[in-house]
Write an enzyme that holds these catalytic residues in place. Structure first.
Site, short mmCIF file in Angstrom:
data_model
loop_
_atom_site.label_atom_id
_atom_site.label_comp_id
_atom_site.label_asym_id
_atom_site.label_seq_id
_atom_site.Cartn_x
_atom_site.Cartn_y
_atom_site.Cartn_z
N LYS A 1 32.44 42.48 43.42
CA LYS A 1 32.33 41.82 41.98
C LYS A 1 31.63 40.93 41.80
O LYS A 1 31.07 40.63 40.26
CB LYS A 1 32.91 42.48 41.43
CG LYS A 1 32.95 44.21 40.85
CD LYS A 1 33.66 45.12 40.41
CE LYS A 1 34.49 44.75 39.11
NZ LYS A 1 35.01 45.44 37.62
N LYS B 1 33.92 38.56 41.11
CA LYS B 1 34.97 38.35 40.17
C LYS B 1 36.23 37.75 40.29
O LYS B 1 36.57 38.43 41.56
CB LYS B 1 34.79 39.76 38.94
CG LYS B 1 34.18 39.98 37.78
CD LYS B 1 34.99 41.13 36.75
CE LYS B 1 33.56 40.74 35.12
NZ LYS B 1 34.46 42.20 34.36
#
Ligand code: C2G
Length: 132
Positions: free
Chosen positions: A44, A46
């Protein structure tokens, strides 16, 4: 029993997350959270401050959360919905429309995001405090 599921990283837990979890839980009787693993966070793009295990510990302490399961892939939602007999899928409306394909398997609800708070904002504010 009406079962609800939602997914996320929930890092640096804040009141926007709590608002989401509270409203999601109020749509049913049981809330499952698909918590992004550290590995999935990389997919993602992240980076979590807290590890998966510690983010799981924190989420399990929240009164609105009944169960936490790992989120390892984008594709696992249909299987999760089937396996856990989920009635409602919930996400903040920053995801509006992105998960409409799940309507074939359960109700899909996008809840308004809480304005004024985000993990990014927390990090930015802390950075500016630190650097005067
Ligand atoms: N959220 C919110 N209000 C905020 C911040 C977040 O309602 N101010 C909601 C998001 O919309 C999301 C949930 O809180 O529904 C978790 O946010 P994140 O941890 O940022 O989730 P995200 O990284 O978007 O992961 O497969 C789905 C993904 O795992 C979603």
């Amino acid at each position: 029993m009406k079962k609800v599921i939602t997914y996320g990283t929930f890092d640096l837990l804040h009141w926007g997350h709590i608002n989401l979890l509270k409203r999601a839980r109020e749509l049913g009787d049981y809330l499952i959270v698909g918590l992004s693993t550290d590995e999935f966070n990389e997919i993602k793009n992240k980076k979590s401050y807290h590890s998966y295990e510690n983010r799981k510990l924190i989420l399990e302490a929240i009164r609105y959360v009944d169960e936490v399961i790992p989120e390892n892939t984008w594709e696992q939602k249909i299987d999760d919905i089937k396996r856990h007999h989920v009635d409602i899928f919930v996400m903040g409306d920053d995801w509006k429309g992105k998960f409409d394909y799940l309507k074939d398997y359960c109700e899909v609800v996008y809840l308004p995001r809480t304005v004024g708070i985000s993990t990014t904002k927390i990090k930015q504010d802390l950075f500016s405090v630190k650097n005067g």
